[in-house]
Design a protein around this motif. Structure first.
Motif, PDB file in Angstrom:
ATOM      1  N   GLN A   8       0.901  -1.067  -0.200  1.00 58.78           N
ATOM      2  CA  GLN A   8      -0.015   0.111  -0.067  1.00 58.78           C
ATOM      3  C   GLN A   8       0.959   1.487  -0.053  1.00 58.78           C
ATOM      4  O   GLN A   8       1.972   1.303   0.719  1.00 58.78           O
ATOM      5  CB  GLN A   8      -0.912   0.037   1.163  1.00 58.78           C
ATOM      6  CG  GLN A   8      -1.860  -0.979   1.326  1.00 58.78           C
ATOM      7  CD  GLN A   8      -2.552  -1.204   2.716  1.00 58.78           C
ATOM      8  OE1 GLN A   8      -1.826  -1.271   3.685  1.00 58.78           O
ATOM      9  NE2 GLN A   8      -4.052  -1.268   2.639  1.00 58.78           N
ATOM     10  N   LEU A   9       0.498   2.083  -0.696  1.00 64.10           N
ATOM     11  CA  LEU A   9       1.236   3.551  -0.796  1.00 64.10           C
ATOM     12  C   LEU A   9       1.277   4.131   0.657  1.00 64.10           C
ATOM     13  O   LEU A   9       0.084   4.205   1.266  1.00 64.10           O
ATOM     14  CB  LEU A   9       0.336   4.291  -1.850  1.00 64.10           C
ATOM     15  CG  LEU A   9       1.274   5.937  -2.055  1.00 64.10           C
ATOM     16  CD1 LEU A   9       2.276   5.755  -2.528  1.00 64.10           C
ATOM     17  CD2 LEU A   9       0.299   6.604  -2.969  1.00 64.10           C
ATOM     18  N   ILE A  10       2.573   4.435   1.128  1.00 67.95           N
ATOM     19  CA  ILE A  10       2.455   4.981   2.439  1.00 67.95           C
ATOM     20  C   ILE A  10       1.794   6.244   2.635  1.00 67.95           C
ATOM     21  O   ILE A  10       1.754   7.314   1.682  1.00 67.95           O
ATOM     22  CB  ILE A  10       3.922   5.307   2.790  1.00 67.95           C
ATOM     23  CG1 ILE A  10       5.017   4.102   2.885  1.00 67.95           C
ATOM     24  CG2 ILE A  10       4.104   6.217   4.085  1.00 67.95           C
ATOM     25  CD1 ILE A  10       4.852   3.193   3.852  1.00 67.95           C
ATOM     26  N   GLY A  11       0.909   6.393   3.664  1.00 64.69           N
ATOM     27  CA  GLY A  11       0.068   7.392   3.646  1.00 64.69           C
ATOM     28  C   GLY A  11      -1.291   7.359   3.028  1.00 64.69           C
ATOM     29  O   GLY A  11      -2.261   8.302   3.454  1.00 64.69           O
ATOM     30  N   HIS A  12      -1.501   6.450   2.002  1.00 64.77           N
ATOM     31  CA  HIS A  12      -2.816   6.240   1.328  1.00 64.77           C
ATOM     32  C   HIS A  12      -3.093   4.749   1.194  1.00 64.77           C
ATOM     33  O   HIS A  12      -2.924   4.162   0.255  1.00 64.77           O
ATOM     34  CB  HIS A  12      -2.576   6.811  -0.062  1.00 64.77           C
ATOM     35  CG  HIS A  12      -2.139   8.159   0.090  1.00 64.77           C
ATOM     36  ND1 HIS A  12      -3.257   9.338   0.078  1.00 64.77           N
ATOM     37  CD2 HIS A  12      -0.922   8.875  -0.266  1.00 64.77           C
ATOM     38  CE1 HIS A  12      -2.566  10.571   0.014  1.00 64.77           C
ATOM     39  NE2 HIS A  12      -1.225  10.171   0.056  1.00 64.77           N
ATOM     40  N   ASP A  13      -3.802   4.305   2.264  1.00 64.64           N
ATOM     41  CA  ASP A  13      -3.887   2.902   2.337  1.00 64.64           C
ATOM     42  C   ASP A  13      -4.888   2.195   1.358  1.00 64.64           C
ATOM     43  O   ASP A  13      -5.026   1.054   1.056  1.00 64.64           O
ATOM     44  CB  ASP A  13      -4.739   2.259   3.731  1.00 64.64           C
ATOM     45  CG  ASP A  13      -3.658   2.329   4.975  1.00 64.64           C
ATOM     46  OD1 ASP A  13      -2.346   2.794   4.518  1.00 64.64           O
ATOM     47  OD2 ASP A  13      -4.004   2.611   6.037  1.00 64.64           O
ATOM     48  N   ASN A  14      -5.773   3.068   0.699  1.00 63.21           N
ATOM     49  CA  ASN A  14      -6.393   2.625  -0.698  1.00 63.21           C
ATOM     50  C   ASN A  14      -5.826   2.357  -1.909  1.00 63.21           C
ATOM     51  O   ASN A  14      -6.514   2.169  -2.820  1.00 63.21           O
ATOM     52  CB  ASN A  14      -7.569   3.649  -0.534  1.00 63.21           C
ATOM     53  CG  ASN A  14      -8.602   3.220   0.770  1.00 63.21           C
ATOM     54  OD1 ASN A  14      -8.981   2.596   1.073  1.00 63.21           O
ATOM     55  ND2 ASN A  14      -9.301   4.677   1.030  1.00 63.21           N
TER      56      ASN A  14
END
Length: 141
Positions: A8-14
């Protein structure tokens, strides 16, 4: 792009990131994962499973990478290989490279096409003919 162990993109779990864009440090080697197809292929399987798990409200899985090895074809019946901590080079490595490459083809028709191409190349070397063009011919069209 920096990702966590779930890709998952760090800071953006979606958002999930994989392949060459995903920056993930391997905890075993403390080095970033290499930008190779075998990494991206395995990341894709984990990302798909994690998306399905999120939709079904189940826990997501961590991405763990273990290299299957590397093979590099250098042409003219020569390759270098590292598989299971064994390193070798030469024709045997080249044959292994071709076998792995051929096995990754998705359809029988593609495997037949590649096999036929390799058979033709074995008996007829590549044609590197010089075409009779000049700079003037090219710039006039």
């Amino acid at each position: 792009l920096k990702v966590n162990s779930y890709l998952q993109l760090i800071g953006h779990d979606n958002f999930f990131v994989l392949g060459d864009l995903a920056y993930l440090v391997d905890p075993k080697t403390q080095m970033p994962l290499p930008m190779l197809a075998q990494v991206a292929d395995r990341q894709a399987k984990v990302v798909v499973a994690n998306i399905v798990n999120l939709l079904k409200h189940r826990p997501i899985q961590v991405f763990n990478y273990c290299s299957q090895g590397s093979i590099v074809s250098l042409g003219n019946w020569f390759a270098v290989t590292e598989v299971m901590n064994l390193h070798f080079a030469g024709r045997l490595a080249w044959v292994l490279w071709r076998a792995v490459y051929w096995s990754k083809m998705p359809t029988i028709s593609k495997k037949l096409q590649i096999g036929l191409d390799w058979l033709i190349i074995a008996f007829m070397p590549r044609d590197v003919s010089l075409l009779p063009f000049t700079n003037q011919d090219i710039h006039q069209s």
